[in-house]
Design an enzyme around this catalytic site. Structure first.
Site, mmCIF file in Angstrom:
data_model
loop_
_atom_site.group_PDB
_atom_site.id
_atom_site.type_symbol
_atom_site.label_atom_id
_atom_site.label_comp_id
_atom_site.label_asym_id
_atom_site.label_seq_id
_atom_site.Cartn_x
_atom_site.Cartn_y
_atom_site.Cartn_z
ATOM 1 N N LEU A 1 0.749 -1.259 -0.272
ATOM 2 C CA LEU A 1 -0.096 -0.270 0.246
ATOM 3 C C LEU A 1 1.039 1.019 -0.146
ATOM 4 N N THR B 1 11.246 -2.356 -18.018
ATOM 5 C CA THR B 1 10.541 -0.901 -18.545
ATOM 6 C C THR B 1 11.657 -0.749 -19.321
ATOM 7 N N SER C 1 17.119 7.726 -15.208
ATOM 8 C CA SER C 1 17.036 8.033 -13.985
ATOM 9 C C SER C 1 16.725 6.883 -12.337
ATOM 10 N N TYR D 1 14.941 6.025 -10.909
ATOM 11 C CA TYR D 1 13.622 4.331 -11.037
ATOM 12 C C TYR D 1 14.741 3.407 -12.115
ATOM 13 N N HIS D 2 14.361 4.423 -13.494
ATOM 14 C CA HIS D 2 14.678 3.185 -14.657
ATOM 15 C C HIS D 2 16.212 2.114 -14.178
ATOM 16 N N LYS E 1 15.574 -0.586 -12.360
ATOM 17 C CA LYS E 1 15.197 -1.734 -13.507
ATOM 18 C C LYS E 1 15.953 -2.486 -13.848
ATOM 19 N N VAL F 1 3.117 3.167 -20.266
ATOM 20 C CA VAL F 1 1.347 2.384 -20.268
ATOM 21 C C VAL F 1 0.238 3.670 -20.957
ATOM 22 N N VAL G 1 4.308 20.080 -22.442
ATOM 23 C CA VAL G 1 5.240 19.595 -23.129
ATOM 24 C C VAL G 1 7.016 19.926 -22.467
ATOM 25 N N TYR G 2 7.482 18.704 -22.146
ATOM 26 C CA TYR G 2 8.605 19.407 -21.384
ATOM 27 C C TYR G 2 9.878 19.935 -22.526
ATOM 28 N N GLU H 1 17.494 14.756 -20.465
ATOM 29 C CA GLU H 1 16.477 13.520 -21.703
ATOM 30 C C GLU H 1 17.365 14.236 -22.728
HETATM 31 P P1 NAD Z 1 1.168 1.337 -8.989
HETATM 32 O O1 NAD Z 1 2.041 2.241 -8.222
HETATM 33 O O2 NAD Z 1 0.364 2.124 -9.807
HETATM 34 O O3 NAD Z 1 1.535 -0.063 -8.026
HETATM 35 C C1 NAD Z 1 2.552 -0.534 -7.772
HETATM 36 C C2 NAD Z 1 2.316 -1.400 -6.677
HETATM 37 O O4 NAD Z 1 2.873 -2.277 -5.969
HETATM 38 C C3 NAD Z 1 0.783 0.061 -5.271
HETATM 39 O O5 NAD Z 1 0.229 -0.887 -5.103
HETATM 40 C C4 NAD Z 1 2.494 -0.032 -4.262
HETATM 41 O O6 NAD Z 1 1.824 -0.140 -3.180
HETATM 42 C C5 NAD Z 1 2.808 -1.774 -4.477
HETATM 43 N N1 NAD Z 1 3.870 -1.622 -3.955
HETATM 44 C C6 NAD Z 1 5.307 -0.863 -4.075
HETATM 45 N N2 NAD Z 1 6.422 -1.361 -3.325
HETATM 46 C C7 NAD Z 1 6.079 -2.321 -3.070
HETATM 47 C C8 NAD Z 1 6.627 -3.725 -1.994
HETATM 48 N N3 NAD Z 1 7.518 -3.617 -1.734
HETATM 49 N N4 NAD Z 1 6.114 -4.692 -1.641
HETATM 50 C C9 NAD Z 1 4.394 -5.025 -1.837
HETATM 51 N N5 NAD Z 1 4.443 -3.997 -2.386
HETATM 52 C C10 NAD Z 1 4.713 -3.495 -2.993
HETATM 53 O O7 NAD Z 1 2.437 1.798 -11.172
HETATM 54 P P2 NAD Z 1 1.574 0.867 -11.919
HETATM 55 O O8 NAD Z 1 1.971 1.920 -12.428
HETATM 56 O O9 NAD Z 1 0.846 -0.501 -11.509
HETATM 57 O O10 NAD Z 1 3.159 -0.024 -12.749
HETATM 58 C C11 NAD Z 1 3.022 -1.828 -11.991
HETATM 59 C C12 NAD Z 1 5.023 -1.883 -12.152
HETATM 60 O O11 NAD Z 1 4.657 -1.985 -14.140
HETATM 61 C C13 NAD Z 1 5.844 -1.447 -12.001
HETATM 62 O O12 NAD Z 1 6.661 -2.066 -11.653
HETATM 63 C C14 NAD Z 1 6.128 -0.203 -12.714
HETATM 64 O O13 NAD Z 1 7.781 -0.501 -13.197
HETATM 65 C C15 NAD Z 1 5.616 -1.539 -14.237
HETATM 66 N N6 NAD Z 1 5.347 0.029 -15.856
HETATM 67 C C16 NAD Z 1 4.936 0.584 -15.139
HETATM 68 C C17 NAD Z 1 3.965 1.509 -16.183
HETATM 69 C C18 NAD Z 1 3.399 2.372 -16.456
HETATM 70 O O14 NAD Z 1 2.855 3.015 -17.123
HETATM 71 N N7 NAD Z 1 2.389 2.511 -15.299
HETATM 72 C C19 NAD Z 1 4.789 1.715 -17.734
HETATM 73 C C20 NAD Z 1 5.728 0.514 -17.434
HETATM 74 C C21 NAD Z 1 6.125 -0.217 -16.375
HETATM 75 N N1 USQ Z 2 6.925 14.460 -20.060
HETATM 76 C C1 USQ Z 2 5.909 16.206 -20.423
HETATM 77 N N2 USQ Z 2 5.155 15.947 -20.407
HETATM 78 C C2 USQ Z 2 4.842 15.603 -19.632
HETATM 79 C C3 USQ Z 2 5.068 14.316 -19.118
HETATM 80 C C4 USQ Z 2 5.832 13.932 -18.790
HETATM 81 O O1 USQ Z 2 7.204 15.827 -21.960
HETATM 82 O O2 USQ Z 2 3.589 16.685 -18.684
HETATM 83 C C5 USQ Z 2 7.775 13.400 -21.239
HETATM 84 C C6 USQ Z 2 8.807 13.438 -19.809
HETATM 85 O O3 USQ Z 2 9.572 14.086 -20.760
HETATM 86 C C7 USQ Z 2 9.295 11.408 -20.783
HETATM 87 C C8 USQ Z 2 8.171 11.727 -21.612
HETATM 88 O O4 USQ Z 2 7.736 12.396 -21.329
HETATM 89 O O5 USQ Z 2 10.140 11.978 -22.069
HETATM 90 C C9 USQ Z 2 8.173 10.082 -20.617
HETATM 91 O O6 USQ Z 2 7.379 10.105 -19.736
HETATM 92 P P1 USQ Z 2 6.489 10.211 -18.318
HETATM 93 O O7 USQ Z 2 6.038 10.620 -17.308
HETATM 94 O O8 USQ Z 2 5.056 9.154 -18.981
HETATM 95 O O9 USQ Z 2 6.744 8.133 -18.361
HETATM 96 P P2 USQ Z 2 8.511 7.662 -18.034
HETATM 97 O O10 USQ Z 2 8.459 8.449 -17.176
HETATM 98 O O11 USQ Z 2 9.331 6.973 -18.867
HETATM 99 O O12 USQ Z 2 7.323 6.599 -17.030
HETATM 100 C C10 USQ Z 2 6.788 6.106 -16.552
HETATM 101 C C11 USQ Z 2 5.955 5.239 -15.633
HETATM 102 C C12 USQ Z 2 7.467 3.859 -15.731
HETATM 103 C C13 USQ Z 2 7.641 3.844 -16.722
HETATM 104 C C14 USQ Z 2 7.801 4.284 -17.711
HETATM 105 C C15 USQ Z 2 7.622 3.273 -19.821
HETATM 106 O O13 USQ Z 2 6.026 6.280 -14.650
HETATM 107 O O14 USQ Z 2 6.581 3.535 -14.356
HETATM 108 O O15 USQ Z 2 9.011 2.626 -16.468
HETATM 109 O O16 USQ Z 2 6.979 4.981 -17.932
HETATM 110 S S1 USQ Z 2 8.843 4.206 -20.502
HETATM 111 O O17 USQ Z 2 8.867 5.352 -20.640
HETATM 112 O O18 USQ Z 2 9.130 2.986 -21.358
HETATM 113 O O19 USQ Z 2 10.700 3.820 -19.772
#
Ligand code: NAD
Ligand code: USQ
Length: 390
Positions: free
Chosen positions: A33, A144, A179, A181-182, A185, A211, A254-255, A328
């Site tokens: 959560l 990712t 980042s 975060y990335h 992964k 997504v 747009v960034y 970036e």
């Molecule tokens: P989200 O933050 O909505 O969901 C992640 C869930 O995992 C949350 O409910 C959180 O409470 C839970 N969580 C986090 N750390 C935890 C831990 N240590 N133990 C147990 N639960 C934990 O994110 P999402 O958008 O649903 O993304 C899900 C996965 O997909 C992530 O790994 C994310 O990196 C990956 N992903 C998401 C996107 C996107 O655009 N949303 C794109 C590419 C990859």
């Molecule tokens: N961006 C803008 N304006 C905004 C928000 C974002 O121009 O208001 C740009 C960012 O600079 C970046 C791109 O849009 O270049 C994507 O940003 P995003 O925030 O939509 O996505 P990102 O940070 O890459 O992360 C999201 C999810 C992450 C997942 C990733 C997939 O949060 O969990 O891993 O998408 S990927 O991009 O393929 O790495």
């Protein structure tokens, strides 16, 4: 099959739990959560209101007669995680449970360290629990596309054939994430690959693109089954954000120059991709990588699509280029391969249709819930300490 969904209360995890439950699988959710706690602590909100996990699972049973069980727990709590995996004996673990945003991981040292600890140690624990208690389980791990960065050559699916000084090898594709975060992964991917090799574990690493969307067949059964829809500067992904901005006449953020090009996938296709991965498991000791996306767009193209769709709805939309808070490339080559999932039978939904028929409608319906203070980016990659607006 018995399937453990880690992160099953999140944006993707909850609809995935319902999707697989409806297909007849036995589902157990494990979620810490942490995602909901962030919103509570910082006064952020989802565009659509969402029920807590107890209510969600109750409504699911009421509407479908199917049970989804859940445990509140953290992957970093090894006694709890290993007891759960030992007791449930899942045939597949879908691991969504990580801190998933780039801006969150770049707020300051604490958030960067939390991201590494939560994601990398959590996944290490999952690997050890599989090795110790459930060796035949298939790990389906969400990675990712951002692991690859934006190289000046085509992005392959996980591996690349290289010829160097007259010798050839097939090696893991080079990673250049942008980042912490990335990067977490990338570390996960290396750890999983190594674990597969030494312990004969089987795993699929799904390098997913950005997504968009929030509707699936299952979320449409009842409003109380909705999944979250984030539009804020930390959790909102770009297309979801642009649609919300357009709905309230907020100039699209747009960034930089907007030439950043990324791969995208509709939430409904995410559901199907995970199902395809589960139905077609890899061999023992195999570390398989799929690039999970369906289309490629630049940010400028996305802003134009949203602007065009808004005009059809008689909304006036401005496009604003902000100083890029991230570090970036804003103009670069981008071409990625995504044949593995298509070959397994994925039939993509397309982005243009979703903007008009779903995202814009939902944004307009929930206009009164939009807090425009959450839109502009305040997390800057170059700053040491960033502050979130409340
Ligand atoms: P989200 O933050 O909505 O969901 C992640 C869930 O995992 C949350 O409910 C959180 O409470 C839970 N969580 C986090 N750390 C935890 C831990 N240590 N133990 C147990 N639960 C934990 O994110 P999402 O958008 O649903 O993304 C899900 C996965 O997909 C992530 O790994 C994310 O990196 C990956 N992903 C998401 C996107 C996107 O655009 N949303 C794109 C590419 C990859
Ligand atoms: N961006 C803008 N304006 C905004 C928000 C974002 O121009 O208001 C740009 C960012 O600079 C970046 C791109 O849009 O270049 C994507 O940003 P995003 O925030 O939509 O996505 P990102 O940070 O890459 O992360 C999201 C999810 C992450 C997942 C990733 C997939 O949060 O969990 O891993 O998408 S990927 O991009 O393929 O790495």
């Amino acid at each position: 099959m018995k399937i453990l969904i880690i992160g099953g209360d999140g944006y993707l995890g909850w609809p995935q739990a319902m999707y697989l439950s409806k297909k007849g699988h036995t589902i157990l959710i494990l979620d810490s959560l942490m995602r909901r706690e962030f919103d509570l602590k910082n006064n952020f909100n989802s565009l659509v209101s969402i029920e807590n996990v107890k209510e969600r699972t109750r409504v699911w049973k009421e509407k479908t007669g199917l049970e989804i069980h859940y445990i509140i727990g953290d992957t970093r709590d090894y006694p709890l995680l290993s007891k759960t995996i030992k007791g449930f004996q899942p045939e597949a673990i879908v691991h969504f449970g990580e801190q998933r945003t780039a801006p969150y991981s770049m707020i300051d040292r604490e958030h960067a360290v939390f991201t590494m600890d939560n994601n990398v140690i959590g996944t290490m624990n999952v690997l050890y629990a599989i090795k110790d208690f459930c060796q035949d389980c298939h790990l389906v791990k969400l990675g990712t596309m951002g692991e690859y960065g934006t190289p000046n050559i085509d992005i392959e699916e996980g591996y690349i054939e290289i010829e160097h000084k007259g010798r050839k090898d097939k090696l893991p594709y080079p990673k250049q994430p942008s980042s912490f975060y990335h990067l977490s992964k990338v570390h996960d991917s290396h750890n999983i690959m190594f674990a597969c090799k030494i312990w004969n574990i089987k795993a699929t690493d799904l390098n997913q693109g950005v997504v968009y969307g929030h509707e699936t067949e299952e979320t449409e059964i009842d409003p109380r089954l909705a999944t979250r829809f984030d539009y804020d500067q930390i959790y909102g992904t770009v297309l979801n954000r642009f649609c919300v901005q357009a709905a309230i006449g907020y100039p699209l953020t747009v960034y930089g120059k907007g030439g950043q090009t990324r791969s995208y996938i509709n939430i409904q296709d995410t559901m199907r991709c995970i199902e395809l991965a589960i139905e077609n498991p890899p061999h023992k000791a195999e570390f398989r990588v799929f690039n999970q996306f369906t289309e490629i767009f630049s940010i400028n193209q996305l802003s134009e699509i949203v602007s065009h769709c808004s005009q059809e709805l008689n909304l006036k939309v401005e496009i604003r280029h902000l100083d890029n808070p991230r570090v970036e490339s804003e103009k670069h080559y981008y071409n990625a391969v995504n044949t593995n999932l298509i070959n397994l039978g994925l039939k993509p939904h397309y982005l243009r249709n979703t903007v008009l028929t779903s995202l814009m409608k939902e944004a307009l319906r929930n206009k009164s819930r939009i807090n425009n203070k959450l839109i502009d980016p305040s997390v800057n990659w170059r700053k040491i300490k960033n502050i979130l607006p409340q």
